[in-house]
Design a protein around this motif. Structure first.
Motif, PDB file in Angstrom:
ATOM      1  N   PHE A  15      46.558  28.506  46.865  1.00 45.57           N
ATOM      2  CA  PHE A  15      46.679  27.725  45.633  1.00 45.57           C
ATOM      3  C   PHE A  15      47.882  26.837  45.862  1.00 45.57           C
ATOM      4  CE2 PHE A  15      44.475  31.495  43.888  1.00 45.57           C
ATOM      5  CZ  PHE A  15      43.368  30.858  43.345  1.00 45.57           C
ATOM      6  N   VAL A  20      47.522  32.923  49.139  1.00 46.91           N
ATOM      7  CA  VAL A  20      47.350  34.216  48.460  1.00 46.91           C
ATOM      8  C   VAL A  20      46.609  35.197  49.372  1.00 46.91           C
ATOM      9  CG1 VAL A  20      46.271  35.339  46.470  1.00 46.91           C
ATOM     10  CG2 VAL A  20      47.376  33.130  46.192  1.00 46.91           C
ATOM     11  N   LEU A  39      48.958  45.251  43.867  1.00 44.75           N
ATOM     12  CA  LEU A  39      49.902  44.926  42.794  1.00 44.75           C
ATOM     13  C   LEU A  39      49.404  43.741  41.979  1.00 44.75           C
ATOM     14  CD1 LEU A  39      53.232  45.116  44.852  1.00 44.75           C
ATOM     15  CD2 LEU A  39      52.349  46.816  43.242  1.00 44.75           C
ATOM     16  N   ASN A  40      50.027  43.517  40.810  1.00 39.80           N
ATOM     17  CA  ASN A  40      49.730  42.308  40.034  1.00 39.80           C
ATOM     18  C   ASN A  40      49.940  41.093  40.920  1.00 39.80           C
ATOM     19  OD1 ASN A  40      51.206  43.861  37.273  1.00 39.80           O
ATOM     20  ND2 ASN A  40      49.130  43.089  37.254  1.00 39.80           N
ATOM     21  N   GLY A  41      48.985  40.180  40.883  1.00 41.69           N
ATOM     22  CA  GLY A  41      49.145  38.933  41.637  1.00 41.69           C
ATOM     23  C   GLY A  41      48.870  39.058  43.128  1.00 41.69           C
ATOM     24  N   SER A  42      48.372  40.236  43.574  1.00 41.75           N
ATOM     25  CA  SER A  42      48.136  40.391  45.018  1.00 41.75           C
ATOM     26  C   SER A  42      46.872  39.663  45.472  1.00 41.75           C
ATOM     27  CB  SER A  42      48.050  41.879  45.396  1.00 41.75           C
ATOM     28  OG  SER A  42      47.045  42.511  44.632  1.00 41.75           O
ATOM     29  N   GLY A  43      45.993  39.306  44.541  1.00 44.55           N
ATOM     30  CA  GLY A  43      44.820  38.510  44.913  1.00 44.55           C
ATOM     31  C   GLY A  43      43.484  39.219  44.741  1.00 44.55           C
ATOM     32  N   LYS A  44      43.453  40.271  43.925  1.00 41.78           N
ATOM     33  CA  LYS A  44      42.195  41.009  43.740  1.00 41.78           C
ATOM     34  C   LYS A  44      41.136  40.130  43.050  1.00 41.78           C
ATOM     35  CE  LYS A  44      44.294  44.225  41.340  1.00 41.78           C
ATOM     36  NZ  LYS A  44      45.654  43.634  41.365  1.00 41.78           N
ATOM     37  N   THR A  45      41.548  39.504  41.936  1.00 41.43           N
ATOM     38  CA  THR A  45      40.588  38.661  41.208  1.00 41.43           C
ATOM     39  C   THR A  45      40.158  37.492  42.078  1.00 41.43           C
ATOM     40  OG1 THR A  45      41.597  39.294  39.119  1.00 41.43           O
ATOM     41  CG2 THR A  45      40.268  37.294  39.093  1.00 41.43           C
ATOM     42  N   THR A  46      41.131  36.900  42.797  1.00 44.08           N
ATOM     43  CA  THR A  46      40.802  35.764  43.670  1.00 44.08           C
ATOM     44  C   THR A  46      39.770  36.199  44.720  1.00 44.08           C
ATOM     45  OG1 THR A  46      43.024  34.921  43.345  1.00 44.08           O
ATOM     46  CG2 THR A  46      41.817  34.050  45.232  1.00 44.08           C
ATOM     47  N   HIS A 190      44.072  48.801  38.306  1.00 44.19           N
ATOM     48  CA  HIS A 190      45.408  49.356  38.495  1.00 44.19           C
ATOM     49  C   HIS A 190      45.396  50.849  38.207  1.00 44.19           C
ATOM     50  CE1 HIS A 190      46.434  45.155  37.348  1.00 44.19           C
ATOM     51  NE2 HIS A 190      47.082  45.317  38.471  1.00 44.19           N
TER      52      HIS A 190
HETATM   53  N1  LIG Z   1      43.759  28.865  39.577  1.00 45.16           N
HETATM   54  C1  LIG Z   1      44.941  29.206  40.091  1.00 45.16           C
HETATM   55  N2  LIG Z   1      45.900  28.302  40.358  1.00 45.16           N
HETATM   56  C2  LIG Z   1      47.078  28.630  40.911  1.00 45.16           C
HETATM   57  N3  LIG Z   1      47.424  29.901  41.234  1.00 45.16           N
HETATM   58  C3  LIG Z   1      46.519  30.848  40.992  1.00 45.16           C
HETATM   59  C4  LIG Z   1      45.241  30.562  40.415  1.00 45.16           C
HETATM   60  N4  LIG Z   1      44.554  31.724  40.309  1.00 45.16           N
HETATM   61  C5  LIG Z   1      45.367  32.696  40.791  1.00 45.16           C
HETATM   62  N5  LIG Z   1      46.530  32.168  41.201  1.00 45.16           N
HETATM   63  C6  LIG Z   1      47.654  32.907  41.811  1.00 45.16           C
HETATM   64  O1  LIG Z   1      47.128  33.662  42.887  1.00 45.16           O
HETATM   65  C7  LIG Z   1      47.784  34.927  42.949  1.00 45.16           C
HETATM   66  C8  LIG Z   1      46.729  36.020  42.908  1.00 45.16           C
HETATM   67  O2  LIG Z   1      46.167  36.057  41.621  1.00 45.16           O
HETATM   68  P1  LIG Z   1      45.014  37.084  41.245  1.00 45.16           P
HETATM   69  O3  LIG Z   1      44.674  36.851  39.813  1.00 45.16           O
HETATM   70  O4  LIG Z   1      43.917  36.999  42.232  1.00 45.16           O
HETATM   71  O5  LIG Z   1      45.781  38.467  41.438  1.00 45.16           O
HETATM   72  P2  LIG Z   1      45.355  39.920  40.935  1.00 45.16           P
HETATM   73  O6  LIG Z   1      45.626  40.840  42.071  1.00 45.16           O
HETATM   74  O7  LIG Z   1      43.967  39.903  40.398  1.00 45.16           O
HETATM   75  O8  LIG Z   1      46.404  40.157  39.790  1.00 45.16           O
HETATM   76  P3  LIG Z   1      46.330  41.100  38.460  1.00 45.16           P
HETATM   77  O9  LIG Z   1      46.311  42.492  38.959  1.00 45.16           O
HETATM   78  O10 LIG Z   1      47.589  40.772  37.752  1.00 45.16           O
HETATM   79  O11 LIG Z   1      45.098  40.713  37.709  1.00 45.16           O
HETATM   80  C9  LIG Z   1      48.767  34.977  41.800  1.00 45.16           C
HETATM   81  O12 LIG Z   1      50.030  34.636  42.302  1.00 45.16           O
HETATM   82  C10 LIG Z   1      48.256  33.913  40.863  1.00 45.16           C
HETATM   83  O13 LIG Z   1      49.315  33.336  40.132  1.00 45.16           O
END
Ligand SMILES: Nc1ncnc2c1ncn2[C@@H]1O[C@H](COP(=O)(O)OP(=O)(O)OP(=O)(O)O)[C@@H](O)[C@H]1O
Length: 304
Positions: A15, A20, A39-46, A190
Motif C-alpha cells: 500500500f 504489507v 497481530l493487528n495490521g499484520s495483513g490477514k484481511t489483505t 485474534h
Molecule cells: N486500502 C488500504 N490502503 C492503505 N493501507 C492499507 C489498506 N488496507 C490495509 N492497509 C494497511 O495494511 C496493513 C494490513 O492491514 P490488514 O487489514 O490486512 O491487517 P489485519 O491483519 O487484517 O489487521 P486486523 O487484525 O487489525 O484486522 C495495515 O497496516 C493497514 O493499515
C-alpha cells in the motif's frame, strides 16, 4: 479435485511505500479448518481479499480451487468470503435480504428459512437489518453465504461482535459444515482459544510472511514443555539439569522453585534423572504450550 483448495506462493502486496505482504506462502488442503493468526495490521484481511480477488497484488501466485482469484465466478459459488463488516442493505428485512441473495446465488441449495434456522435468526426474519444487533447482522452475513453449498469458506474474524452463545453457534456451524458437507475453511481471528477448539491447521502471519504453519496437533506436540520443580538443593539441581539436559530459561524463583523449558523430553524422564542424580523431588508440575504461547514465541523469534 485440486490437491489444495488454496495455494499462495510468494505473495507480495504494497500500500503506497509500505509492503504489507513480503512473499507469503500458504497452503490450505481439502477438508482443513485452517486458522490464520497475526497481530493487528499484520495483513490477514489483505491476504483474504487477495485470495478472493478483491485486491490486486504486486507479485506471487494464488490458486483457489485450482483457479485464479479473478476467475472465482466460474465456480458457481463454490467459494464464499464472509467479512467482518458485511455490506448488507440496511432497510430490507432479514428475509428480503436472504431471498434476494438466493436469486443471485448460482446454485442455491438451502432456502432462506433454512439458513435462518441454521443461524438461529428465525425470530428476526421480519426485522430490518438496521434494527439488528451487530452479532445478529453477522449471523445474517453468514446465513447469506450458506444459501449455496460452498466447498471453501473464507471467514475474516468470524467471532467478532458475537456473544458467548453466538460464538458457540458459529463454532458448531463451522464444525458441522466441515464434517457433514466437507467444506474447507480459512479463518482469521485474534481469538486463539476459539481457533484452538476447531482448527486442524494454523498459520502465523508475522512481518509479511508465514512464520509458522502446520497441523495444530503437531505444532502443539512439538512445543516445549514448561516445568516447575520443587526439590532439595535447588542450585545444585539447576547446575545438574544445565549439564545433563538442553533445558532453556533455567531459573530459581524467590520460593526456591526451579523453572525451565525443555523440548523432546517428558516430565517423567526429568523426574527419573533428578532422583538418579540424588535429588529429592517433592513437586513436579508440567504443562505444554497452548496456541497463544506458540503465537507469542513465534512473534518474539523463538522456535522459528
Ligand atoms: N486500502 C488500504 N490502503 C492503505 N493501507 C492499507 C489498506 N488496507 C490495509 N492497509 C494497511 O495494511 C496493513 C494490513 O492491514 P490488514 O487489514 O490486512 O491487517 P489485519 O491483519 O487484517 O489487521 P486486523 O487484525 O487489525 O484486522 C495495515 O497496516 C493497514 O493499515
Amino acid at each position: 479435485m485440486a490437491t489444495s483448495v488454496l495455494s499462495i506462493n510468494g505473495l507480495r502486496k504494497r500500500f503506497g511505500a509500505t509492503e504489507v505482504l513480503k512473499g507469503l506462502n500458504l497452503e490450505v488442503i481439502p477438508g482443513a479448518i485452517h486458522g490464520l493468526v497475526g497481530l493487528n495490521g499484520s495483513g490477514k484481511t489483505t491476504t483474504m481479499e487477495c485470495v478472493l480477488g478483491m485486491q490486486t497484488f504486486h507479485d506471487g501466485e494464488i490458486r483457489i480451487m485450482g483457479r485464479d482469484p479473478l476467475q472465482l465466478w466460474q465456480g458457481g459459488g463454490d467459494v464464499v468470503g464472509i467479512f467482518d463488516n458485511p455490506a448488507i442493505h440496511q432497510h430490507l428485512t432479514v428475509r428480503q435480504v436472504l431471498e434476494h441473495a438466493r436469486l443471485l446465488c448460482p446454485q442455491p441449495c438451502r432456502s432462506a428459512s433454512e439458513v435462518e434456522r441454521l443461524l438461529g435468526i428465525s425470530s428476526y426474519s421480519n426485522y430490518r437489518i438496521k434494527q439488528l444487533s451487530l452479532g445478529n447482522r453477522r449471523r445474517v452475513s453468514i446465513a447469506h453465504a450458506l444459501l449455496g453449498q460452498p466447498a471453501f469458506i473464507v471467514m475474516d474474524e468470524p467471532f467478532n461482535g458475537l456473544d458467548a452463545g453466538g460464538v458457540e453457534d458459529v463454532l458448531a456451524l463451522i464444525l458441522k459444515l466441515n464434517r457433514e458437507e466437507g467444506s474447507s475453511f480459512l479463518l482469521s481471528s485474534h481469538q486463539l482459544a476459539y481457533l484452538e477448539r476447531i482448527c486442524t491447521h494454523i498459520s502465523i502471519l508475522h512481518q509479511g510472511r508465514i512464520s509458522r504453519s502446520g497441523q495444530l496437533k503437531e505444532l502443539v506436540s512439538t512445543q516445549q514443555l514448561q516445568l516447575t520443580i520443587v526439590c532439595d538443593r535447588p542450585e545444585a539441581a539447576q547446575a545438574f539439569l544445565a549439564h545433563h539436559t538442553k533445558a532453556e530459561d533455567l531459573t530459581i524463583d524467590s520460593a526456591g522453585r526451579l523453572t525451565l523449558k525443555l523440548e523432546n523430553m517428558q516430565a517423567a524422564e526429568i523426574n527419573r534423572l533428578l532422583v538418579n542424580g540424588g535429588f529429592a523431588v517433592s513437586e513436579l508440575g508440567a504443562k505444554t504450550q497452548d496456541l497463544s504461547q506458540i503465537f507469542h514465541d513465534s512473534l518474539t523469534g523463538r522456535a522459528l
